[in-house]
Structure formats: C-alpha cells, structure tokens
Design an enzyme around this catalytic site. Structure first.
Site, mmCIF file in Angstrom:
data_model
loop_
_atom_site.group_PDB
_atom_site.id
_atom_site.type_symbol
_atom_site.label_atom_id
_atom_site.label_comp_id
_atom_site.label_asym_id
_atom_site.label_seq_id
_atom_site.Cartn_x
_atom_site.Cartn_y
_atom_site.Cartn_z
ATOM 1 N N CYS A 1 0.813 -1.208 0.000
ATOM 2 C CA CYS A 1 0.000 0.000 0.000
ATOM 3 C C CYS A 1 0.855 1.271 0.000
ATOM 4 C CB CYS A 1 -0.983 -0.036 1.169
ATOM 5 S SG CYS A 1 -2.463 0.984 0.919
ATOM 6 N N HIS B 1 -3.637 -5.880 1.999
ATOM 7 C CA HIS B 1 -3.445 -6.097 3.428
ATOM 8 C C HIS B 1 -3.977 -7.485 3.763
ATOM 9 C CE1 HIS B 1 -2.445 -1.849 3.967
ATOM 10 N NE2 HIS B 1 -3.522 -1.534 3.267
#
EC number: 6.3.5.13
Length: 243
Positions: free
Chosen positions: A94, A195
């Site tokens: 990310c 994630h």
C-alpha cells in the site's frame, strides 16, 4: 547479525505499520524458522539508518503524513537503493508500494518523489475509495496460487514499461486503473495494495521471497494447515460478496 543468518529487515514500523502489516514480517520469520533457517530480524525505526546487508526488506502501509515522512527519510538515507543493488528482496504494501514508485500524491496534495525502485506512478483517485476483499490471479511466471487480500486505498497506480503486474483482479479494484491489474514487480522488488496481512493469507508469496533471497528453487515442506484454513475461509467469504 550472524554472517550465516537470513537477515529480515522491517522498515520503519513507527511510521508504516498502521494496518497490521507487521504480520508480514512475522510470517516470513516463522516460515524461515520452520525450515531450520537461522533468522536475524531487525526492526528499523525512522530515526535509524537502513542496513545495507539485509536479505529481505518488508515495508507496510500507513496514513498520508507518515507516508510522506517515510519517503523523505528513505530518499535521504539511500541505503535501500544500495541493498537492492546488492541483490536484496523488497516486498512493500500500500503506502510502501507507492513509495517504491517514481512519485505519489502526499498529504499536502503535492506530488512527492518516490524511490524509483519500481516503474510505477501513483495519482489520487477521483471516485470512491477502493475498499474490500480482493481475489486475483498472480502472474503465471511466478508459479503461485490465487492472491487473496484486503484493499483500502484512494491511490491509482499506473505501471510503466519495466514493471510487471503482480496479478490480474477477479474481484476488487487492485491498482485502481480499471485495467484489472493489482500490484507490480520486477526481478527483486514487489509491491501490492493487499493487506490481510497479505503473507498470512498467501504464504506461498512468503516462500517465494525466501527462495529468491536464498537463491534456491525449492524449500523443505512445512505444515500449512493453519495458513490454508485461513486462505480457504477468506476466499470463500470474498466469493459470497455481491458483485
């Protein structure tokens, strides 16, 4: 660190560990130890220099201001460049993924230079935030099963000619460009929006990082029952979501 240890470096946990991505370093460390490997793990805070002698560097996600601070300090430090030149493996999630690229949009709404370790550029999306479970088919050249993870980002990441998509999305937004790509990689540097923690959901990716770091084609088998149960549960849940 012992000269014979597999050296795992967790980069800036004080800035880039907002979304549980520390789980990634725990998974890599555990799977290495399950194979009888001697592991030396180093958690490097943002006020410390990045060591250049690591084998695997893991970078997590974070909010916008910590992301900018991390990018600034990594550019000044420059040791991650040297580590990659030495053959180190980098896996980033990310905000960390965006930092590895040429530039991203920071918390001030300005274009922030990245490290240029991946041929990607990130802009800020104008539509809805990309949030939810993702299922994607990993590049067949990597020889890995389906990717499962959870995305939560506003960024739109465009791949340049030297970056390969890590995966093609079946469910979710991935890079947010509308072309179905998720993440990016080159020979030794990997980025993803996933994630989860992503390596707990996808232990075969952790094993790939180990094989690349050790320069081997295979690892001894290990007990994957817990990981496979988690994978199956998350994939099943994602498949039940409305399209």
């Amino acid at each position: 660190m012992s000269d014979n240890s597999l050296r795992i470096v967790w980069v800036y946990p004080d800035l880039l560990s907002t979304y549980g991505d520390q789980g990634n370093v725990l998974v890599v460390e555990r799977r290495a130890r399950q194979r009888g490997l001697d592991v030396a793990r180093l958690d490097v805070r943002s006020d410390q220099p990045i060591p250049t002698s690591g084998d695997i560097y893991l970078i997590g996600g974070g909010e916008d201001r910590p992301q900018r601070l991390a990018a600034e300090r990594l550019r000044r430090d420059r040791h991650l460049y040297q580590a990659v030149n030495n053959g180190a493996i980098v896996f980033a999630v990310c905000a960390g993924y965006q930092i590895l690229g040429h530039e991203f949009v920071n918390d001030l709404g300005q274009r922030e230079p990245g490290l240029g370790l991946l041929d990607v550029t990130t802009t800020r999306g104008e539509g809805e935030r990309c949030v939810g479970d993702v299922l994607a088919d990993i590049d067949p050249r990597l020889g890995l099963p389906q990717l499962t993870g959870f995305e939560n980002h506003q960024g739109v990441t465009h791949l340049g000619p030297t970056a390969r998509p890590l995966a093609q999305v079946r469910l979710g937004k991935g890079n947010g460009t509308g072309d179905g790509t998720e993440g990016a990689y080159n020979d030794t540097v990997f980025g993803t929006y996933m994630h989860g923690p992503v390596l707990a959901r996808n232990p075969q990716i952790a094993d790939l990082l180990l094989k690349l770091a050790l320069d081997v084609n295979a690892l001894p088998p290990t007990d994957d029952r817990w990981f496979e149960a988690l994978r199956d549960e998350r994939i099943s849940t994602a498949q039940q979501q409305p399209a």
